[in-house]
Design a protein around this motif. Structure first.
Motif, mmCIF file in Angstrom:
data_model
loop_
_atom_site.group_PDB
_atom_site.id
_atom_site.type_symbol
_atom_site.label_atom_id
_atom_site.label_comp_id
_atom_site.label_asym_id
_atom_site.label_seq_id
_atom_site.Cartn_x
_atom_site.Cartn_y
_atom_site.Cartn_z
ATOM 1 N N UNK A 1 0.825 -1.299 -0.215
ATOM 2 C CA UNK A 1 0.071 -0.016 -0.216
ATOM 3 C C UNK A 1 0.854 1.198 -0.053
ATOM 4 N N UNK A 2 2.089 1.095 0.561
ATOM 5 C CA UNK A 2 2.849 2.290 0.584
ATOM 6 C C UNK A 2 3.527 2.724 -0.720
ATOM 7 N N UNK A 3 3.797 1.679 -1.525
ATOM 8 C CA UNK A 3 4.219 2.144 -2.846
ATOM 9 C C UNK A 3 3.286 2.408 -3.889
ATOM 10 N N UNK A 4 1.998 1.979 -3.660
ATOM 11 C CA UNK A 4 0.751 2.316 -4.470
ATOM 12 C C UNK A 4 0.237 3.529 -4.090
ATOM 13 N N UNK A 5 0.362 3.975 -2.852
ATOM 14 C CA UNK A 5 -0.078 5.521 -2.524
ATOM 15 C C UNK A 5 0.882 6.391 -3.338
ATOM 16 N N UNK A 6 2.147 6.052 -3.483
ATOM 17 C CA UNK A 6 3.195 7.067 -3.990
ATOM 18 C C UNK A 6 3.020 7.064 -5.533
ATOM 19 N N UNK A 7 2.395 6.076 -6.050
ATOM 20 C CA UNK A 7 2.389 6.023 -7.495
ATOM 21 C C UNK A 7 1.644 7.120 -8.094
ATOM 22 N N UNK A 8 1.912 7.709 -9.087
ATOM 23 C CA UNK A 8 1.484 9.146 -9.724
ATOM 24 C C UNK A 8 0.121 9.061 -10.580
ATOM 25 N N UNK A 9 -0.210 7.696 -11.040
ATOM 26 C CA UNK A 9 -1.381 7.477 -12.174
ATOM 27 C C UNK A 9 -2.595 7.846 -11.467
ATOM 28 N N UNK A 10 -3.369 8.405 -12.299
ATOM 29 C CA UNK A 10 -4.823 9.148 -11.925
ATOM 30 C C UNK A 10 -5.957 7.908 -11.665
ATOM 31 N N UNK A 11 -6.513 7.885 -10.605
ATOM 32 C CA UNK A 11 -7.441 6.682 -10.468
ATOM 33 C C UNK A 11 -8.837 7.026 -11.351
ATOM 34 N N UNK A 12 -9.023 8.445 -11.419
ATOM 35 C CA UNK A 12 -10.188 8.457 -12.094
ATOM 36 C C UNK A 12 -10.412 8.726 -13.557
ATOM 37 N N UNK A 13 -9.234 8.636 -14.116
ATOM 38 C CA UNK A 13 -8.907 8.917 -15.587
ATOM 39 C C UNK A 13 -8.699 7.543 -16.220
ATOM 40 N N UNK A 14 -9.101 7.353 -17.277
ATOM 41 C CA UNK A 14 -8.644 6.343 -18.245
ATOM 42 C C UNK A 14 -7.706 6.908 -19.392
ATOM 43 N N UNK A 15 -6.530 6.553 -19.206
ATOM 44 C CA UNK A 15 -5.454 7.203 -20.070
ATOM 45 C C UNK A 15 -5.674 6.894 -21.387
ATOM 46 N N UNK A 16 -5.375 7.591 -22.324
ATOM 47 C CA UNK A 16 -5.601 7.625 -23.869
ATOM 48 C C UNK A 16 -3.902 8.082 -24.306
ATOM 49 N N UNK A 17 -3.542 6.955 -24.994
ATOM 50 C CA UNK A 17 -2.323 7.190 -25.909
ATOM 51 C C UNK A 17 -2.341 6.956 -27.342
ATOM 52 N N UNK A 18 -1.507 7.662 -28.140
ATOM 53 C CA UNK A 18 -1.549 7.340 -29.335
ATOM 54 C C UNK A 18 -0.627 6.151 -30.036
ATOM 55 N N UNK B 1 4.088 0.886 -23.055
ATOM 56 C CA UNK B 1 5.330 1.799 -23.039
ATOM 57 C C UNK B 1 5.114 3.134 -22.933
ATOM 58 N N UNK B 2 4.039 3.409 -23.248
ATOM 59 C CA UNK B 2 3.583 4.833 -22.974
ATOM 60 C C UNK B 2 3.294 5.380 -21.571
ATOM 61 N N UNK B 3 2.487 4.360 -21.076
ATOM 62 C CA UNK B 3 2.129 4.418 -19.650
ATOM 63 C C UNK B 3 3.295 4.186 -18.757
ATOM 64 N N UNK B 4 4.345 3.467 -19.101
ATOM 65 C CA UNK B 4 5.376 3.107 -18.347
ATOM 66 C C UNK B 4 6.280 4.382 -18.401
ATOM 67 N N UNK B 5 6.307 5.148 -19.230
ATOM 68 C CA UNK B 5 7.175 6.450 -19.622
ATOM 69 C C UNK B 5 6.496 7.338 -18.590
ATOM 70 N N UNK B 6 5.358 7.372 -18.421
ATOM 71 C CA UNK B 6 4.565 8.426 -17.744
ATOM 72 C C UNK B 6 4.579 8.392 -16.232
ATOM 73 N N UNK B 7 4.889 7.006 -15.805
ATOM 74 C CA UNK B 7 4.721 6.838 -14.276
ATOM 75 C C UNK B 7 6.009 6.967 -13.562
ATOM 76 N N UNK B 8 6.031 7.192 -12.182
ATOM 77 C CA UNK B 8 7.089 7.198 -11.551
ATOM 78 C C UNK B 8 7.849 6.078 -10.972
#
Length: 777
Positions: free
Chosen positions: A550-567, A572-579
């Protein structure tokens, strides 16, 4: 003619004018100036010059905030206009992330050392306000630079660590780092430690800050020589600094210089020190500045004239004024210009990945068989292994023969294949050579000859990269910081730190919170370090169960309320955006894939892996070589592949889970004969959340209710992270039910009986198809 040492000292003491200039221009800004210990600047220069003359061409430095701007300007030689630009309140951030305050930033700079006319590389590591946290990071980066250059005796690369007196005495990581100094896989062959001894820590007197007469007494644990010197006697300081540098270059041992000085102003120039140290600060206000005292003496002795001295002061002030004017044109903060560990061959000139593709991570049969045979044999003749190890090796051979792998063999496949491709692999931590759970055995010990050891992984290929596996001291904070620093030196290396048990990472929490999680956002610093954290609720009590996901997941910066869209490529795009990346692999093949993906990605992110304990030998937790075949890749989600997929619209419940609990769920489902009614889906990559694959699974089972099942307590584990993201996937059209242990304060019970009762209770709920009717999600 060349300047005498006295003239050199005078000119560098003039750099205290830098502090005066900052005070005039930004009187209300925090500067953490060096006033009271201006001699640090010529002291560092003397150490670097002496070391350069002895052959050192790479100096890696770490220091706290006090004096950092002066060191950046006058030792590292950062352009003054870029430093002054950082004071501008209208400064905009051009890079991703948050950036950091100016006195936390680092720098990497190559230049000619004027004294020796030799090239020298200087890097000052970026670090947070957590004093001394950077100590092991500096050591780790220096060790890596030495390793990749073949500098086995520290004759080319060295560290200089600068400390405050209160922190040097008070922070336990100082002791942890000193105890790495002579360990074979951690030594950097001597560090010069400089203590800026202000005799006060923020507002705290030495009388209540330490139990020893000197702040440097901690260095006595490694018998380092300690030189105490009056910082108001510049020539004595220069003498001691030359001696310290010569000691380090001659004996390759740690040495400490204690600059006994004072802090002219409050902690951050805005603070009022008279509140707490009225008598001390009355004395300090009467104290004449060292530049004035020393210049008066040299003028009286005829070494320099008053006119020459005033001309030098005016010249330096003019340089600062011109830089100040130039800085007004800089309205963009390019944090990339402050990188302390650039990877020019890995990124473009703009600091971007050279591609955004990730190739498959599978391996051909020949490679798998070759590694498997090496992993199950001893490469040296007349080498007597323990009968228990012989049994393990025979078991591996049987697995390879049947084209199967357990967890240890999957790890062998990942490491061995990367070594074949020239990627250095370093695994460090407590008892990693054998493995805490006696599953790894990467170092074999001859049972008849003392100190005769063999590392089969280093005998795989003719021209392979080296494999380093090293048991660490009983330290987490220091060792994890060290490995983080090691991973900064090169992107083409897999650097792993394994905790003895997953929850032991909490004594290294400072490194995780301050460097690993936000490191890229603060300092645009990519880092591919891997944390292996054994995790699983197996009735072993509160201390050896949970790696605190839970500690690591709390510090993950992806948005829980937004379904990401990538071209492009979603993964890979999602991994590039994460911390950072958080995974819990349930089989050896996926573990191998994720380790290989870590290197084959076109960028670097920290990777947190919750590794198993009981699954290390679980007969169902095995993989076929086919799962690692050419063209295969890491599975972020493992869908149900059983009877439920034949008529998905008739499935009544979909259970999402991760890790070991899958095998308990699968066994329970078989016993209840519910394979057609309940689908079980494994999240192997938890963060960033695999929205795309989870949506595909949810849409497959249109009439099923959704359940998240975990073995951890409800207020721990993954539930609070996963639930809002599952609701985003279904656009809140369905509830997400929870199955698992009730909330608790301790991570696990200490009673085996209670543990099994808890397991039975939530397993019964998971397979009771009437369980949630009439309840709230």
């Amino acid at each position: 003619p060349p300047l005498s040492s006295e003239e050199e000292t005078t000119l560098f003491l003039l750099k205290r004018s830098f502090e005066d200039f900052l005070a005039r221009k930004w009187s209300s800004e925090k500067r953490f100036g060096l006033e009271g210990c201006e001699v640090l600047i010529p002291a560092l220069k003397t150490m670097i010059d002496t070391s350069s003359a002895a052959g050192i061409d790479n100096v890696i430095m770490g220091m706290p905030h006090r004096g950092r701007l002066n060191v950046l300007a006058n030792v590292i030689r950062k352009d003054l206009d870029q430093i002054f630009c950082q004071f501008d309140s209208k400064l905009e951030a051009a890079d991703e992330g948050s950036g950091d305050v100016k006195y936390h930033l680092g720098l990497y700079h190559e230049r000619i050392n004027r004294e020796t006319d030799k090239n020298i590389t200087l890097s000052l590591m970026a670090n947070p306000s957590h004093l001394e946290a950077v100590d092991p990071v500096v050591q780790g980066k220096a060790k890596a630079e030495q390793f990749y250059r073949g500098d086995t005796q520290g004759k080319k690369v060295m560290c200089i660590s600068i400390h405050g007196d209160a922190a040097f005495a008070g922070q336990g990581v100082v002791y942890e780092t000193f105890h790495l100094s002579e360990l074979p896989s951690y030594t950097t062959h001597g560090t010069i430690h400089v203590v800026v001894n202000n005799q006060i820590g923020f507002t705290t007197d030495p009388r209540v800050a330490r139990s020893s007469p000197y702040p440097t007494d901690v260095a006595r644990v490694v018998n380092a020589p300690i030189f105490h010197v009056n910082a108001d006697d510049p020539e004595a300081v220069m003498y001691v600094c030359r001696l310290a540098a010569e000691w380090r270059s001659t004996f390759n041992k740690d040495v400490v210089v204690d600059l006994v000085c004072y802090r002219r102003f409050g902690h951050n120039e805005m603070d009022e020190p008279m509140f707490t140290q009225p008598l001390m600060y009355k004395q300090i206000r009467r104290q004449q500045r060292v530049l004035r005292k020393y210049s008066d003496r040299l003028i009286a002795e005829g070494v320099v004239t008053l006119q020459e001295f005033e001309e030098e002061v005016a010249k330096y002030d003019k340089i600062c004024e011109e830089a100040y004017k130039s800085s007004k044109d800089e309205k963009i903060s390019q944090i990339r210009h402050w990188l302390d560990s650039p990877w020019p061959d890995f990124f473009t000139a703009e600091g971007e990945p050279r591609s955004m593709n990730c190739v498959p991570t599978g391996l051909n049969e020949e490679v798998l068989q070759h590694i498997g045979q090496a992993a199950s044999s001893v490469p040296l003749e007349d080498f007597k292994v323990h009968p228990g190890v012989s049994r393990i090796l025979r078991g591996r051979a049987e697995l390879v023969k049947s084209r199967q792998m357990d967890w240890a063999l999957g790890e062998y496949m990942a490491f061995g294949s990367l070594l074949k491709d020239g990627v250095h692999v370093r695994l460090s931590g407590q008892d990693v050579e054998r493995g805490t759970f006696s599953h790894r055995h990467h170092v074999l010990h001859d049972q008849g000859v003392d100190k005769r050891m063999c590392v089969p992984m280093n005998h795989l290929w003719a021209n392979q990269a080296p494999y380093t596996v090293c048991n660490s001291s009983l330290s987490e904070y220091g060792v994890l910081g060290f490995e983080l620093g090691f991973a900064m030196a090169s992107p083409n290396a897999l650097i792993l730190w394994e905790a003895q048990f997953g929850d032991f990472h909490n004594t290294a929490q400072c490194i995780i919170d301050q460097f690993i999680s936000p490191g890229q956002a603060k300092w645009v610093r990519h880092n591919g370090i891997v944390l292996l954290l054994p995790h699983g609720m197996e009735g072993m009590g509160p201390e050896h169960s949970s790696a605190r996901p839970e500690r690591f997941l709390q510090m993950s910066k992806d948005d829980p309320d937004h379904f990401p869209e990538f071209n492009g490529d979603f993964e890979v795009q999602q991994l590039y955006d994460c911390n950072w990346i958080v995974v819990n692999c349930s089989n050896p093949a996926n573990y191998c894939h994720v380790l290989r993906r870590q290197i084959l990605l076109p960028f670097r992110k920290p990777l947190i892996i919750f590794t198993p304990k009981s699954l290390l030998r679980h007969p169902d937790a095995r993989s076929s070589f086919d799962e690692l075949a050419d063209g295969t890749k890491f599975k972020r989600v493992i869908p149900d592949e059983g009877l439920a997929t034949q008529n998905p619209d008739q499935v009544k419940r979909v259970i999402f889970c991760t890790g070991k609990v899958y095998y308990e769920l699968a066994r329970e489902r078989r016993q209840h004969k519910l394979e057609r009614d309940i689908a079980i889906i494994r999240l192997e990559q938890i963060s960033p959340f695999p929205f795309d694959l989870v949506r595909a699974e949810v849409e497959k089972y249109t009439n099923a209710e959704l359940v998240w099942c975990q073995e951890e307590h409800k207020n721990m584990g993954y539930y609070d992270y996963v639930r809002p993201r599952l609701l985003t996937v279904v656009a809140d059209r369905k509830p997400v039910w929870y199955v698992g242990r009730d909330p608790a304060a301790a991570p696990a019970t200490g009673s085996k009986f209670t543990h099994l009762n808890e397991l039975k209770r939530f397993m019964d709920t998971a397979f009771d198809l009437r369980a949630f009717h009439g309840n709230d999600a």
